[in-house]
Design an enzyme around this catalytic site. Structure first.
Site, PDB file in Angstrom:
ATOM      1  N   SER A  37       0.824  -1.225   0.108  1.00  0.00           N
ATOM      2  CA  SER A  37       0.000   0.079  -0.015  1.00  0.00           C
ATOM      3  C   SER A  37       0.944   1.246   0.079  1.00  0.00           C
ATOM      4  CB  SER A  37      -0.899   0.013   1.230  1.00  0.00           C
ATOM      5  OG  SER A  37      -1.860   0.967   1.267  1.00  0.00           O
ATOM      6  N   HIS A  57      -2.578  -1.115  -3.285  1.00  0.00           N
ATOM      7  CA  HIS A  57      -3.748  -0.214  -2.886  1.00  0.00           C
ATOM      8  C   HIS A  57      -3.826   1.237  -3.939  1.00  0.00           C
ATOM      9  CE1 HIS A  57      -4.480  -2.069   1.190  1.00  0.00           C
ATOM     10  NE2 HIS A  57      -4.836  -2.926   0.388  1.00  0.00           N
ATOM     11  N   ASP A  92      -4.310  -5.232   5.724  1.00  0.00           N
ATOM     12  CA  ASP A  92      -4.761  -6.029   4.527  1.00  0.00           C
ATOM     13  C   ASP A  92      -3.628  -7.054   4.161  1.00  0.00           C
ATOM     14  OD1 ASP A  92      -6.189  -6.815   2.514  1.00  0.00           O
ATOM     15  OD2 ASP A  92      -5.741  -5.086   1.086  1.00  0.00           O
TER      16      ASP A  92
END
Length: 357
Positions: free
Chosen positions: A173, A200, A296
């Site tokens: 991310s 992301h 995540d």
């Protein structure tokens, strides 16, 4: 309190961003600037903790301003980008130059729709405020020997997979684009596995990221397409705004993209990809979790390990821009190895050789 310098040539946008940021009690706007030249002077005067930096400005644009900031006294910078192809390409270049993250303006340079990204802007500024940049930021260099490569459009030729083959999956991310540029170019074009990546990123930017990585790498990098058959030595990046899963059909790995919401608030979701791979028992998996906020990927890694064999590499704290996602994997006892970002590619190749032995 995080002190922010807001840089934008539009008075409307400066006021709007200031209003959004000051709605959070942890943020104060130390000042504003109308262009890059003015911003560099304000940085010396105000010493802000974080800068929000527009890309398209007169006098000195955002990219040139960012270069000068990173070359002298690096500060965490969040880029503010328009949702155009040119804006996306320049944004990816800015992440390469050292920007922490970016926020996309939903409908061009002046838009009331910016309210849609208020929470995202606040979140990314708060995250940037916790980042400690380590000295001068050096741009990622191209490989010494490089062949001209064009952006990849359309599916790859499928290759039938044999039982016992391997695949590589990567989740990242905040800080991920720059981290990927320190991993993928080190993988050989003869790589005997496909690579699936969730970064992301909102819709409209992942194609630019894939094209840039493809330009830097020996392996072929592209934005994944629905129904595409995966191929050894190819890297597939989940499109922004869509979840990516991988299944097995008649001996071939097939990519599926969908818009369904999942338990993860992210789309694309690392957990979603990894959980789809967990059912592929015929494959040895090498999973890599790199820099990023939150957790995540943790549940996805649990699924991989529960339903089959796999090796998990987590990025070390020392090289992570945000030590969140890898920290979660490590704290849950799921990491087989913890590596500095510059050692991850070599670790991947080492584990591939071990698992083939």
């Amino acid at each position: 309190m995080i002190r922010v310098l807001v840089v934008d040539d539009s008075a409307f946008m400066r006021n709007m961003i200031t209003k959004f940021l000051t709605s959070n009690h942890e943020i104060a706007v130390a000042g504003t600037a109308r262009n890059g030249e003015e911003a560099l002077q304000k940085i010396k005067e105000l010493r802000p903790d974080v800068i929000t930096l527009d890309i398209e400005m007169p006098v000195m644009n955002g990219k040139e301003t960012l270069k000068r900031i990173m070359a002298s006294d690096p500060l965490p910078v969040v880029m503010v980008s328009s949702l155009t192809q040119q804006g996306a390409d320049i944004t990816i270049e800015c992440l390469e130059l050292g920007a922490i993250d970016f926020v996309a303006k939903p409908s061009g340079s002046i838009s009331i729709d910016l309210y849609k990204v208020r929470d995202m802007l606040i979140e990314k500024v708060l995250t940037a405020g916790r980042v400690k940049l380590k000295g001068r930021q050096v741009p990622i260099s191209k490989p010494a020997i490089e062949t001209a490569k064009q952006p990849i459009v359309g599916g790859s030729d499928s290759v039938r997979f044999r039982a016992g083959k391997q695949l590589i999956c990567i989740g990242t991310s905040t800080g991920g684009p720059r981290a990927l540029q320190r991993v993928l170019p080190k993988l050989p074009k003869t790589l005997k596995a496909p690579v699936f990546i969730v970064q992301h990123m909102p819709k409209g930017f992942t194609a630019s990221l894939a094209n840039r990585l493809n330009h830097l790498s020996e392996v072929t990098v592209k934005e994944a397409e629905n129904g595409e058959r995966a191929k050894d030595g190819w890297v597939y990046i989940a499109p922004g705004g869509k979840n990516m899963a991988v299944g097995l059909e008649k001996g071939e790995l097939v990519i599926t993209l969908d818009d369904r919401d999942t338990e993860s608030r992210h789309k694309p979701s690392v957990d979603y990809l990894f959980q789809s791979l967990a059912s592929l028992r015929e494959f040895e998996k090498i999973a890599v979790i790199m820099t990023g906020m939150g957790s995540d990927g943790t549940e996805g890694v649990k699924g991989l390990l529960k339903h089959g064999s796999g090796t998990v590499i987590a990025e070390a704290a020392e090289s992570s821009v945000v030590f969140g996602m890898p920290k979660s994997v490590i704290n849950n006892g799921l990491a087989n190895d913890i590596k500095h970002v510059d050692e991850i590619a070599a670790a991947i190749m080492t584990y591939m050789k071990k698992e083939r032995a």
